[in-house]
Write a protein that holds these residues in place. Structure first.
Motif, PDB file in Angstrom:
ATOM      1  N   ASN A  87      -3.935   8.121  13.040  1.00 17.78           N
ATOM      2  CA  ASN A  87      -3.535   6.793  13.457  1.00 17.78           C
ATOM      3  C   ASN A  87      -4.760   5.901  13.688  1.00 17.78           C
ATOM      4  O   ASN A  87      -5.175   5.676  14.822  1.00 17.78           O
ATOM      5  CB  ASN A  87      -2.685   6.867  14.733  1.00 17.78           C
ATOM      6  CG  ASN A  87      -2.000   5.561  15.028  1.00 17.78           C
ATOM      7  OD1 ASN A  87      -2.309   4.537  14.439  1.00 17.78           O
ATOM      8  ND2 ASN A  87      -1.068   5.597  15.951  1.00 17.78           N
ATOM      9  N   GLU A  89      -5.024   2.729  13.496  1.00 14.36           N
ATOM     10  CA  GLU A  89      -4.705   1.512  14.249  1.00 14.36           C
ATOM     11  C   GLU A  89      -4.863   1.752  15.745  1.00 14.36           C
ATOM     12  O   GLU A  89      -5.427   0.922  16.468  1.00 14.36           O
ATOM     13  CB  GLU A  89      -3.294   1.026  13.940  1.00 14.36           C
ATOM     14  CG  GLU A  89      -2.944  -0.258  14.671  1.00 14.36           C
ATOM     15  CD  GLU A  89      -1.567  -0.791  14.345  1.00 14.36           C
ATOM     16  OE1 GLU A  89      -1.124  -1.694  15.079  1.00 14.36           O
ATOM     17  OE2 GLU A  89      -0.919  -0.324  13.392  1.00 14.36           O
ATOM     18  N   ARG A  93      -7.478  -0.169  18.249  1.00 17.78           N
ATOM     19  CA  ARG A  93      -7.016  -0.873  19.447  1.00 17.78           C
ATOM     20  C   ARG A  93      -7.706  -0.333  20.708  1.00 17.78           C
ATOM     21  O   ARG A  93      -8.090  -1.103  21.596  1.00 17.78           O
ATOM     22  CB  ARG A  93      -5.499  -0.782  19.579  1.00 17.78           C
ATOM     23  CG  ARG A  93      -4.791  -1.618  18.531  1.00 17.78           C
ATOM     24  CD  ARG A  93      -3.284  -1.664  18.761  1.00 17.78           C
ATOM     25  NE  ARG A  93      -2.622  -2.375  17.702  1.00 17.78           N
ATOM     26  CZ  ARG A  93      -2.565  -3.712  17.594  1.00 17.78           C
ATOM     27  NH1 ARG A  93      -3.170  -4.469  18.491  1.00 17.78           N
ATOM     28  NH2 ARG A  93      -1.926  -4.279  16.588  1.00 17.78           N
ATOM     29  N   SER A 126     -11.900  -6.343  15.053  1.00 20.52           N
ATOM     30  CA  SER A 126     -10.732  -7.199  14.800  1.00 20.52           C
ATOM     31  C   SER A 126     -10.513  -7.382  13.309  1.00 20.52           C
ATOM     32  O   SER A 126      -9.371  -7.349  12.824  1.00 20.52           O
ATOM     33  CB  SER A 126     -10.911  -8.559  15.469  1.00 20.52           C
ATOM     34  OG  SER A 126     -10.945  -8.420  16.859  1.00 20.52           O
ATOM     35  N   LEU A 129      -9.026  -4.213  11.967  1.00 18.60           N
ATOM     36  CA  LEU A 129      -7.618  -4.100  12.364  1.00 18.60           C
ATOM     37  C   LEU A 129      -6.752  -5.011  11.500  1.00 18.60           C
ATOM     38  O   LEU A 129      -5.679  -4.601  11.038  1.00 18.60           O
ATOM     39  CB  LEU A 129      -7.457  -4.434  13.851  1.00 18.60           C
ATOM     40  CG  LEU A 129      -6.048  -4.292  14.421  1.00 18.60           C
ATOM     41  CD1 LEU A 129      -5.518  -2.863  14.271  1.00 18.60           C
ATOM     42  CD2 LEU A 129      -6.030  -4.705  15.890  1.00 18.60           C
ATOM     43  N   THR A 130      -7.209  -6.216  11.244  1.00 18.00           N
ATOM     44  CA  THR A 130      -6.466  -7.148  10.389  1.00 18.00           C
ATOM     45  C   THR A 130      -6.312  -6.586   8.979  1.00 18.00           C
ATOM     46  O   THR A 130      -5.218  -6.623   8.402  1.00 18.00           O
ATOM     47  CB  THR A 130      -7.184  -8.519  10.345  1.00 18.00           C
ATOM     48  OG1 THR A 130      -7.276  -9.030  11.675  1.00 18.00           O
ATOM     49  CG2 THR A 130      -6.447  -9.499   9.457  1.00 18.00           C
ATOM     50  N   LEU A 132      -6.423  -3.435   8.092  1.00 15.49           N
ATOM     51  CA  LEU A 132      -5.543  -2.267   8.161  1.00 15.49           C
ATOM     52  C   LEU A 132      -4.081  -2.690   8.205  1.00 15.49           C
ATOM     53  O   LEU A 132      -3.249  -2.145   7.490  1.00 15.49           O
ATOM     54  CB  LEU A 132      -5.888  -1.413   9.382  1.00 15.49           C
ATOM     55  CG  LEU A 132      -5.026  -0.175   9.603  1.00 15.49           C
ATOM     56  CD1 LEU A 132      -5.223   0.827   8.487  1.00 15.49           C
ATOM     57  CD2 LEU A 132      -5.369   0.461  10.945  1.00 15.49           C
ATOM     58  N   LYS A 133      -3.773  -3.684   9.038  1.00 12.35           N
ATOM     59  CA  LYS A 133      -2.390  -4.155   9.156  1.00 12.35           C
ATOM     60  C   LYS A 133      -1.922  -4.779   7.833  1.00 12.35           C
ATOM     61  O   LYS A 133      -0.781  -4.587   7.431  1.00 12.35           O
ATOM     62  CB  LYS A 133      -2.267  -5.145  10.307  1.00 12.35           C
ATOM     63  CG  LYS A 133      -2.425  -4.458  11.665  1.00 12.35           C
ATOM     64  CD  LYS A 133      -2.302  -5.408  12.807  1.00 12.35           C
ATOM     65  CE  LYS A 133      -0.905  -5.758  12.996  1.00 12.35           C
ATOM     66  NZ  LYS A 133      -0.150  -5.280  14.075  1.00 12.35           N
ATOM     67  N   LYS A 134      -2.824  -5.484   7.160  1.00  9.87           N
ATOM     68  CA  LYS A 134      -2.488  -6.084   5.857  1.00  9.87           C
ATOM     69  C   LYS A 134      -2.196  -4.989   4.836  1.00  9.87           C
ATOM     70  O   LYS A 134      -1.228  -5.071   4.082  1.00  9.87           O
ATOM     71  CB  LYS A 134      -3.662  -6.958   5.397  1.00  9.87           C
ATOM     72  CG  LYS A 134      -3.371  -7.815   4.212  1.00  9.87           C
ATOM     73  CD  LYS A 134      -4.616  -8.657   3.917  1.00  9.87           C
ATOM     74  CE  LYS A 134      -4.277  -9.817   3.031  1.00  9.87           C
ATOM     75  NZ  LYS A 134      -5.455 -10.657   2.742  1.00  9.87           N
ATOM     76  N   LYS A 135      -3.017  -3.959   4.836  1.00 14.56           N
ATOM     77  CA  LYS A 135      -2.834  -2.838   3.904  1.00 14.56           C
ATOM     78  C   LYS A 135      -1.511  -2.110   4.197  1.00 14.56           C
ATOM     79  O   LYS A 135      -0.779  -1.742   3.281  1.00 14.56           O
ATOM     80  CB  LYS A 135      -4.008  -1.862   4.023  1.00 14.56           C
ATOM     81  CG  LYS A 135      -3.979  -0.734   3.027  1.00 14.56           C
ATOM     82  CD  LYS A 135      -5.215   0.124   3.174  1.00 14.56           C
ATOM     83  CE  LYS A 135      -5.170   1.302   2.234  1.00 14.56           C
ATOM     84  NZ  LYS A 135      -6.335   2.158   2.384  1.00 14.56           N
ATOM     85  N   GLN A 136      -1.202  -1.923   5.488  1.00 18.72           N
ATOM     86  CA  GLN A 136       0.060  -1.277   5.869  1.00 18.72           C
ATOM     87  C   GLN A 136       1.251  -2.106   5.427  1.00 18.72           C
ATOM     88  O   GLN A 136       2.251  -1.569   4.965  1.00 18.72           O
ATOM     89  CB  GLN A 136       0.100  -1.045   7.375  1.00 18.72           C
ATOM     90  CG  GLN A 136      -0.822   0.040   7.853  1.00 18.72           C
ATOM     91  CD  GLN A 136      -0.907   0.136   9.377  1.00 18.72           C
ATOM     92  OE1 GLN A 136      -0.567  -0.803  10.098  1.00 18.72           O
ATOM     93  NE2 GLN A 136      -1.372   1.274   9.879  1.00 18.72           N
ATOM     94  N   ALA A 137       1.148  -3.431   5.550  1.00 16.07           N
ATOM     95  CA  ALA A 137       2.243  -4.318   5.152  1.00 16.07           C
ATOM     96  C   ALA A 137       2.452  -4.255   3.638  1.00 16.07           C
ATOM     97  O   ALA A 137       3.590  -4.289   3.151  1.00 16.07           O
ATOM     98  CB  ALA A 137       1.943  -5.750   5.582  1.00 16.07           C
TER      99      ALA A 137
END
Length: 140
Positions: A87, A89, A93, A126, A129-130, A132-137
């Motif tokens: 994990n 993410e 965090r 940051s 994290l951005t 990673l979240k974009k890749k997950q989406a």
């Protein structure tokens, strides 16, 4: 615990190349900002010995997990403030939270260099994290 870039490094398991030899399953400290990597002190002696033997035998790949016991791994994980398993993410965090806490301390101490270092670290974390979240989406 190991420090880098004004905050703590995270624990992970990885592969390191030493000369022509790959050493798999090495407990490491890793900095998500500057990418500094260190072999964890609890296994450093075993790691160095294994590398020496592997290079003498011209072995291309070795697995450190075969030469260390589970208690050493458990101790290593226990001493890490963050541990990256599956994990990333959560680890990012945690690192952001720690950097924010330290930023408050640095500001109270009026340590401008530390504040600057922590702000840089927060920007990098940051950004990661951005991404990673974009890749997950995109994968969902």
């Amino acid at each position: 615990m190991s420090f880098c870039c004004g905050a703590t490094m995270i624990g992970t398991v990885g592969t390191l190349r030493q000369g022509s030899t790959l050493v798999h399953n090495v407990p490491l400290y890793y900095c998500p900002v500057c990418h500094q990597v260190e072999v964890h002190p609890t296994v450093k002696d075993e790691f160095e010995l294994l590398v020496e033997y592997a290079q003498e035998d011209n072995a291309r790949e070795v697995n450190l997990k075969d030469y260390i016991d589970e208690e050493m791994v458990a101790e290593w994980k226990e001493n890490c403030t963050s541990f990256q398993d599956d994990n990333p993410e959560e680890v990012l965090r945690e690192q952001i939270d720690m950097a924010l806490d330290l930023l408050g301390v640095a500001k109270q101490l009026k340590d401008d260099q530390w504040v600057s270092d922590l702000k840089r670290r927060l920007q990098v974390l940051s950004s990661r994290l951005t991404k990673l979240k974009k890749k997950q989406a995109e994968n969902n």
